[in-house]
Design an enzyme around this catalytic site. Structure first.
Site, PDB file in Angstrom:
ATOM      1  CG  ASP A 104      -1.651   0.854   1.144  1.00  0.00           C
ATOM      2  OD1 ASP A 104      -1.917   2.108   0.820  1.00  0.00           O
ATOM      3  OD2 ASP A 104      -3.092   0.468   1.485  1.00  0.00           O
ATOM      4  CB  SER A 126      -6.921   2.135  -0.301  1.00  0.00           C
ATOM      5  OG  SER A 126      -4.951   2.395  -0.286  1.00  0.00           O
ATOM      6  CG  ASP A 155      -1.681   3.988   2.463  1.00  0.00           C
ATOM      7  OD1 ASP A 155      -0.816   5.408   1.974  1.00  0.00           O
ATOM      8  OD2 ASP A 155      -1.832   4.085   3.750  1.00  0.00           O
ATOM      9  CG  HIS A 157      -2.289   4.676  -3.470  1.00  0.00           C
ATOM     10  ND1 HIS A 157      -1.211   5.185  -2.451  1.00  0.00           N
ATOM     11  CD2 HIS A 157      -3.120   4.819  -2.568  1.00  0.00           C
ATOM     12  CE1 HIS A 157      -1.575   5.465  -1.145  1.00  0.00           C
ATOM     13  NE2 HIS A 157      -2.201   4.310  -1.322  1.00  0.00           N
TER      14      HIS A 157
END
Length: 444
Positions: A42, A92, A314, A356
């Site tokens: 993530d 997400s 993330d 991402h």
């Protein structure tokens, strides 16, 4: 610190020839994938991967830049376009929906297409988009989820839950009449075989004692004991099952004989790898959770689908904790190594990608071997103060190994990834014959 040996023209020429010969030896594997493991780092953008590569090398005593992460050795690499239906820079929820279902959707929505809007009224979960989890189960495969976030957080939730807002994780946060995400996991997805991650406080009743923290820290306002509901369901089915709340309990499970495993190892998100309690009573690493998941799921002769998320990469970036983010990448890499050692590339497709990117960059003109980190908790300065650092909209990498891995090359729309995985495993009614590669209907 520069490399100690002199790297003249001969060194680089020989290294280039070696790499080229390895590429020329690659042969496309067009078998049907018995197993699929999808690793999602993530927020693991390209700069994050580069920094992790350097950090790994420096921890091993090298300058770092020449180091290779294990998934960077995969024979096929592509790029994924991560925008979502209504945004250039995604979250997400919409990216995970694309990765799992093959459909791009709106910002912060789970397993619904863009005809539904954020915060729309309750949607019947039965009307959610089918995806890799549902296709795998329909094909008779076992399924599992491993994450270092709350099990109700956006990425894992997009596998099993349907919601017009990713934040509807408990009844406290969910509009009246809607089924919250934690409830959906336990009551509507009882066939998921392995569930390992964090977020125990989202599964205990308002007056309950959390088995992880031994205090009442429930995030619910109702009287639902979802952990007990999971246990009751398995006992009613006379199904082998185990529950774990720490490393010792997870390691005590004989995964060769357990069809169902539930592990919740923190009240909220699991700890960053640099902060993780590594004692038996602490939290297991993502590699340890992955090992247990694969060991259990491998008992199914029909194969399995497993999603493993390195979620704290993330979350560290959101706090501008670059060092913590990178060390979570290295822990994520260890989980990938577990998969490489416990599966066969002849029948197991392994995909490593990110949902991402983030805004962390490596810039300036530092010399080789430059130490790129400071203290563990150092937060890098920003020009504009924000509550949370933002995502980035740039493409992210896809690394592929195993059956049909050659499909994951070039620049791909993110939603194509799930269809390529489904095609590789011959699951899901995606309209393409997995044996001939030809379309099966006329509406394509």
């Amino acid at each position: 610190m520069y490399p100690t040996e002199v790297r003249d023209a001969t060194f680089y020429q020989n290294a280039a020839k070696k790499d080229l010969l390895n590429k020329l030896r690659n042969r496309e594997n067009k078998r049907v994938a018995k197993n699929i493991i999808l690793f999602i780092g993530d927020g693991m953008g390209m700069s994050t991967v580069t920094a992790a590569r350097i950090r790994k090398g420096q921890l091993e005593g090298y300058p770092g830049e020449e180091t290779v992460l294990n998934f960077e050795r995969f024979p096929y690499v592509g790029l994924s376009k991560v925008y979502c239906e209504d945004v250039q820079v995604p979250d997400s929820a919409c990216t995970a929906t694309a990765l799992f279902t093959g459909v791009k959707t709106n910002f912060e929505m789970l397993r619904l297409d863009a005809s539904t809007s954020l915060n729309d009224s309750c949607v019947d979960p039965a009307k959610g988009l089918p995806g890799l989890l549902q296709w795998s189960q329909a094909a008779g495969k076992s399924t599992g989820i491993v994450t270092t976030s709350r099990m109700t957080h956006a990425t894992p939730a997009a596998m099993y839950a349907v919601a017009t807002n990713r934040d509807w994780e408990t009844d406290t946060l969910t509009p009246a009449g809607c089924i919250d995400i934690a409830d959906q996991l336990i009551t509507l997805n009882s066939d998921i075989n392995v569930i390992l991650g964090g977020g125990s406080s989202y599964f205990i009743p308002s007056d309950g004692i959390n088995p992880v923290t031994n205090i009442n820290d429930s995030m619910r306002t109702d009287d639902k004991d979802l952990i007990q509901a999971w246990i009751d369901d398995k006992e009613a089915k006379d199904a082998c099952h185990s529950v774990a709340y720490n490393t010792e309990q997870l390691q005590a499970i004989d995964a060769n004989y357990k069809k169902y495993i539930l592990g919740l190892f923190s009240s909220n998100h699991m700890d960053y790898e640099l902060d993780r309690d590594k004692t038996p009573m602490g939290q297991p690493s993502i590699a340890e959770m992955t090992k247990t998941a694969i060991q259990s799921l491998s008992n199914d002769e029909d194969g399995f689908f497993l999603m493993v998320e390195g979620a704290r990469i993330d979350l560290a970036h959101h706090k501008s904790y670059a060092k913590k983010a990178i060390h979570d990448v290295l822990a994520f890499e260890e989980a990938i190594q577990v998969a490489l050692e416990r599966t066969n590339p002849k029948d197991t497709l392994i995909i490593v990608t990110a949902d991402h990117s983030h805004t962390m960059t490596i810039s300036g003109s530092p010399r080789r071997g430059n130490a790129i980190f400071e203290a563990d908790d150092y937060q890098y300065e920003a020009l504009i103060e924000r509550k949370s650092e933002t995502h980035s909209g740039e493409d992210v990498a896809i690394y592929a190994l195993g059956p049909m891995a050659h499909l994951f090359t070039g620049v791909m729309e993110q939603n194509v990834i799930s269809y390529a995985m489904a095609h590789a495993a011959c699951i899901g009614d995606i309209g393409i014959d997995c044996k001939t590669g030809r379309k099966r209907n006329s509406n394509m």
